[in-house]
Design an enzyme around this catalytic site. Structure first.
Site, PDB file in Angstrom:
ATOM      1  N   GLU A 100      41.436  47.223  36.605  1.00 40.76           N
ATOM      2  CA  GLU A 100      41.268  45.758  36.633  1.00 40.76           C
ATOM      3  C   GLU A 100      39.950  45.396  35.912  1.00 40.76           C
ATOM      4  O   GLU A 100      38.945  46.087  36.069  1.00 40.76           O
ATOM      5  CB  GLU A 100      41.176  45.326  38.107  1.00 40.76           C
ATOM      6  CG  GLU A 100      40.891  43.863  38.349  1.00 40.76           C
ATOM      7  CD  GLU A 100      40.570  43.561  39.828  1.00 40.76           C
ATOM      8  OE1 GLU A 100      39.949  44.404  40.510  1.00 40.76           O
ATOM      9  OE2 GLU A 100      40.945  42.467  40.284  1.00 40.76           O
TER      10      GLU A 100
ATOM     11  N   GLU B 134      36.260  35.623  43.603  1.00 38.74           N
ATOM     12  CA  GLU B 134      37.473  35.657  42.774  1.00 38.74           C
ATOM     13  C   GLU B 134      38.267  34.371  42.902  1.00 38.74           C
ATOM     14  O   GLU B 134      38.928  33.947  41.956  1.00 38.74           O
ATOM     15  CB  GLU B 134      38.363  36.843  43.188  1.00 38.74           C
ATOM     16  CG  GLU B 134      38.088  38.107  42.432  1.00 38.74           C
ATOM     17  CD  GLU B 134      39.240  39.085  42.570  1.00 38.74           C
ATOM     18  OE1 GLU B 134      40.302  38.869  41.967  1.00 38.74           O
ATOM     19  OE2 GLU B 134      39.080  40.074  43.296  1.00 38.74           O
TER      20      GLU B 134
ATOM     21  N   ASN C  90      39.004  47.070  41.578  1.00 40.69           N
ATOM     22  CA  ASN C  90      37.535  47.072  41.748  1.00 40.69           C
ATOM     23  C   ASN C  90      37.312  46.827  43.235  1.00 40.69           C
ATOM     24  O   ASN C  90      37.483  45.698  43.714  1.00 40.69           O
ATOM     25  CB  ASN C  90      36.876  45.918  40.993  1.00 40.69           C
ATOM     26  CG  ASN C  90      36.774  46.135  39.500  1.00 40.69           C
ATOM     27  OD1 ASN C  90      35.731  46.526  38.982  1.00 40.69           O
ATOM     28  ND2 ASN C  90      37.861  45.869  38.803  1.00 40.69           N
TER      29      ASN C  90
ATOM     30  N   ASN D  23      43.587  36.615  36.464  1.00 37.54           N
ATOM     31  CA  ASN D  23      43.214  38.031  36.481  1.00 37.54           C
ATOM     32  C   ASN D  23      44.477  38.777  36.040  1.00 37.54           C
ATOM     33  O   ASN D  23      45.472  38.801  36.773  1.00 37.54           O
ATOM     34  CB  ASN D  23      42.772  38.408  37.900  1.00 37.54           C
ATOM     35  CG  ASN D  23      42.136  39.773  37.966  1.00 37.54           C
ATOM     36  OD1 ASN D  23      42.377  40.618  37.110  1.00 37.54           O
ATOM     37  ND2 ASN D  23      41.348  40.004  39.001  1.00 37.54           N
TER      38      ASN D  23
ATOM     39  N   LYS E 284      47.598  38.316  38.485  1.00 41.07           N
ATOM     40  CA  LYS E 284      47.372  38.667  39.900  1.00 41.07           C
ATOM     41  C   LYS E 284      47.837  37.550  40.844  1.00 41.07           C
ATOM     42  O   LYS E 284      47.482  36.379  40.656  1.00 41.07           O
ATOM     43  CB  LYS E 284      45.875  38.955  40.091  1.00 41.07           C
ATOM     44  CG  LYS E 284      45.472  39.545  41.427  1.00 41.07           C
ATOM     45  CD  LYS E 284      43.995  39.967  41.369  1.00 41.07           C
ATOM     46  CE  LYS E 284      43.490  40.571  42.644  1.00 41.07           C
ATOM     47  NZ  LYS E 284      42.083  41.036  42.509  1.00 41.07           N
TER      48      LYS E 284
ATOM     49  N   CYS F 157      44.703  45.265  42.142  1.00 39.59           N
ATOM     50  CA  CYS F 157      43.736  45.448  43.224  1.00 39.59           C
ATOM     51  C   CYS F 157      44.220  44.962  44.595  1.00 39.59           C
ATOM     52  O   CYS F 157      44.965  45.630  45.259  1.00 39.59           O
ATOM     53  CB  CYS F 157      42.392  44.821  42.860  1.00 39.59           C
ATOM     54  SG  CYS F 157      41.103  45.445  43.953  1.00 39.59           S
TER      55      CYS F 157
HETATM   56  N1  CDV Z   1      39.217  43.146  43.208  1.00 37.24           N
HETATM   57  C1  CDV Z   1      39.776  43.062  44.420  1.00 37.24           C
HETATM   58  O1  CDV Z   1      40.846  42.482  44.571  1.00 37.24           O
HETATM   59  N2  CDV Z   1      39.072  43.598  45.438  1.00 37.24           N
HETATM   60  C2  CDV Z   1      39.512  43.443  46.791  1.00 37.24           C
HETATM   61  C3  CDV Z   1      38.350  43.124  47.687  1.00 37.24           C
HETATM   62  C4  CDV Z   1      38.804  42.437  48.946  1.00 37.24           C
HETATM   63  C5  CDV Z   1      37.475  44.247  48.031  1.00 37.24           C
HETATM   64  C6  CDV Z   1      40.317  44.632  47.302  1.00 37.24           C
HETATM   65  O2  CDV Z   1      41.287  44.385  48.033  1.00 37.24           O
HETATM   66  O3  CDV Z   1      39.992  45.792  47.028  1.00 37.24           O
END
Ligand code: CDV
Length: 308
Positions: free
Chosen positions: A47, A143, A194, A107, A124, A169
């Site tokens: 990501e 975000e 991430n 995203n 996303k 993610c």
């Molecule tokens: N980039 C993400 O979506 N990170 C999220 C946050 C909540 C840490 C994750 O679910 O990993």
């Protein structure tokens, strides 16, 4: 004939604020070349692979963040990645921040076939974090300020000789993500992430970050009879330590390959897509065993409605 995809989870180490897109692309090309040497068909990057994870900072005027977003793909910075992949006859999936001509911010992750065609774009759906500045946090996870949650849902595309889907993610923590794709016969789900190791709203979860990452992706793979490729941007980025643990999971739910560092590294697995049918045609024969008529709450309500 066997349907085989040799896939690389191409983990990236941290990308600092001062790192140019060209430097990120150069690092990705090194991983692409290594994957080609190992006979890969497909390389999956994380990501927001072209920039640092900028939602950790808040800006009062969102236009001051415009420089983090891509207006087109490919563009001058990413063209060398597209060119090298085509030359090596290897496909890839790439995550980045997208701004549309109408100013919408997503995203986004794309899937590029071995001949250089972009065959799919995913935006996303589950956007975590907060909308407003939270100055008491050690770092932001804004975000929900920087990205619109996509209403396009989860697609599955015919690519690489199989059925491929994408998620990004936080999507990987929601069972609906996998099932939406499972109901379209998905055989391989690609996911970049991430994930800071410090979860500010509840630090008791910090020590479980790796466990939860594996738990959700292994369950989703098994319950839908699909491969899952989870790819991190790991390491300490602008002072924030992030989970690495990129891995490739089989339809049995087992981890087939995993990175060992939190830097730039590939983990490779050769995936026989027909393995999916040992699960899709037995325990998880959806058509035979699912009961959608008693699952109405799943799409009929958002939050829990609890009995008094
Ligand atoms: N980039 C993400 O979506 N990170 C999220 C946050 C909540 C840490 C994750 O679910 O990993």
């Amino acid at each position: 004939m066997a349907r085989i995809i040799t896939v690389a989870a191409a983990q990236l180490g941290p990308i600092q604020r001062s790192d140019s897109r060209a430097s990120c692309v150069a690092r990705m090309i090194v991983l692409l070349q290594e994957a080609a040497k190992q006979g890969c068909d497909l390389v999956v990057f994380p990501e927001l692979a072209l920039t640092t994870f900028f939602p950790r900072w808040f800006v009062e005027d969102i236009h001051d963040a415009d420089h983090w977003y891509e207006k087109s793909m490919p563009n001058a910075d990413t063209q060398p990645l597209f060119d090298e992949a085509k030359r090596l006859h290897i496909g890839f999936s790439l995550g980045y921040a997208e701004i549309t001509e109408h100013g919408e911010r997503f995203n986004t992750q794309i899937l590029v076939e071995k001949d250089g065609r972009t065959v799919a774009k995913y935006r996303k759906v589950h956007i975590p974090g907060h909308e407003k500045h939270e100055p008491d946090r050690p770092f932001q996870h804004a975000e929900r300020y920087y990205f619109t949650p996509s209403n396009e849902g989860f697609g599955v595309w015919k690519a690489f000789g199989g059925r491929v889907g994408m998620m990004i993610c936080n999507d990987r923590r929601w069972p609906e993500t996998y099932r939406e794709m499972g109901l379209q016969g998905v055989e391989m789900i690609l996911c970049g992430y991430n994930t800071p190791l410090h979860y500010v709203p509840d630090p008791s979860q910090d020590a479980l970050a790796g466990f939860h990452n594996a738990l959700v992706m292994q369950s989703g793979a098994y319950q839908n009879g699909t491969f899952v490729v989870g790819v991190a941007k790991g390491g300490i980025e602008e002072g924030v330590d992030s989970l690495a643990d990129s891995c490739i999971i089989g339809p049995s739910g087992e981890i087939l390959a995993k990175t060992e560092t939190n830097g730039d590294e590939i983990a490779v697995a050769t995936c026989d897509l027909d393995w999916c049918y040992q699960y899709k045609n037995t325990l998880f024969d959806f058509d035979r065993y699912r009961r959608p008529e008693v699952y109405q709450r799943i799409t009929g309500q958002r939050g829990a409605i609890v009995a008094e």
